[in-house]
Design an enzyme around this catalytic site. Structure first.
Site, PDB file in Angstrom:
ATOM      1  CE1 TYR A   1      -7.401 -47.006   0.868  1.00  0.00           C
ATOM      2  CE2 TYR A   1      -8.303 -44.860   0.334  1.00  0.00           C
ATOM      3  CZ  TYR A   1      -7.346 -45.825   0.158  1.00  0.00           C
ATOM      4  OH  TYR A   1      -6.318 -45.609  -0.726  1.00  0.00           O
TER       5      TYR A   1
ATOM      6  CG  HIS B   1      -6.984 -50.466  -3.706  1.00  0.00           C
ATOM      7  ND1 HIS B   1      -7.755 -50.211  -2.599  1.00  0.00           N
ATOM      8  CD2 HIS B   1      -5.816 -49.831  -3.487  1.00  0.00           C
ATOM      9  CE1 HIS B   1      -7.081 -49.449  -1.751  1.00  0.00           C
ATOM     10  NE2 HIS B   1      -5.896 -49.214  -2.278  1.00  0.00           N
TER      11      HIS B   1
END
Length: 277
Positions: A52, A110
């Protein structure tokens, strides 16, 4: 249905608030301001990831908020291109440094990688846990076959599987597997990237409860046993609306109507995704 007054899920020594703040696509000062706002409203579960590129502003917001560390749950994640043991450690060190923390509460894979050496991956994650640098480990975007590998063959202490889940996507196979193992599901895109807001069925249920369609969709998720949700909300009004969603009391008739919605509305499906159940 789960009593929403029980607002935390407890597993492997962590207590994770059922409602958290998702931060994907939040950047820089706007991200810092959003996290500061959420913490001031009472959010205690912040979700981020190395991908991110916002761990620094989140770290700044946490540092400035003055919330006791023991009251805060922070999740971050290692990207699928960094799943070699040395790369995991480098990624973890960088994340911790950016977050200005001496530990995170939950560290996740992730996305799965097709060429990952899974025993090596989980051995590295478990060492980080043993060192006290992450309190728990888990996965995201794992299908049931990958979950079985991690949980049953490798016997990794998986504290959650974070997947896309909302009223418009059937995740019953993953949910059933996780429930049988008492592993929480953390729902990302819990509002189907905004699509729930215009759904007429959810809108009708919302009017009955003096709530929005999005609040109905979020309440439906959070009312399920073992399910947490991390809606992204950068505006303070949206953050408060999500907190207020906890107050709704859906009845069986409401849930029957929600069950009639189409369940094939997946929002996130990159080329490197696994074969979904």
């Amino acid at each position: 249905m789960e009593n929403l007054k029980t607002k935390n899920l407890t597993i492997h020594g962590i207590s994770m608030p059922k409602l958290g703040l998702g931060t994907f696509r939040m950047q820089g000062d706007a991200c810092r301001t959003a996290v500061e706002s959420a913490l001031s409203l009472g959010y205690r579960h912040i979700d981020t990831a190395e991908m991110y590129a916002n761990e620094e502003p989140i770290g700044a917001a946490i540092a400035g908020a003055g919330v006791p560390r023991g009251e805060l749950h922070v999740t971050t994640k290692v990207w699928h291109e960094n799943l070699a043991p040395d790369a995991i450690r480098r990624a973890f060190d960088a994340s911790l440094n950016k977050l200005r923390l001496d530990h995170v509460d939950l560290y996740l894979v992730h996305w799965p990688s097709r060429n990952a050496n899974w025993p090596g991956v989980f051995e590295t994650l478990m060492k980080l846990k043993e060192e006290g640098r992450t309190r728990a480990i888990g996965v995201a975007n794992f299908n049931t076959a990958l979950l079985k590998l991690a949980v049953e063959e490798i016997r990794a202490p998986i504290a959650c599987n974070q997947v896309e889940y909302h009223v418009m996507l059937d995740q019953s196979k993953v949910i059933d597997y996780l429930a049988a193992k008492s592993i929480p599901l953390v729902a990302y895109c819990p509002l189907a990237q905004g699509r729930v807001a215009s759904d007429p069925v959810l809108g009708e249920i919302g009017r009955k409860h003096n709530a929005t369609a999005a609040q109905v969709a979020l309440n439906w998720l959070l009312g399920q046993k073992g399910v947490a949700a991390i809606p992204k909300a950068s505006r303070r009004e949206s953050q408060q609306a999500n907190l207020d969603a906890l107050k709704i009391a859906l009845d069986d008739d409401d849930r029957r109507k929600i069950a009639t919605l189409r369940k094939d509305g997946r929002c996130v499906n990159p080329g490197f995704a696994p074969a979904w159940d």
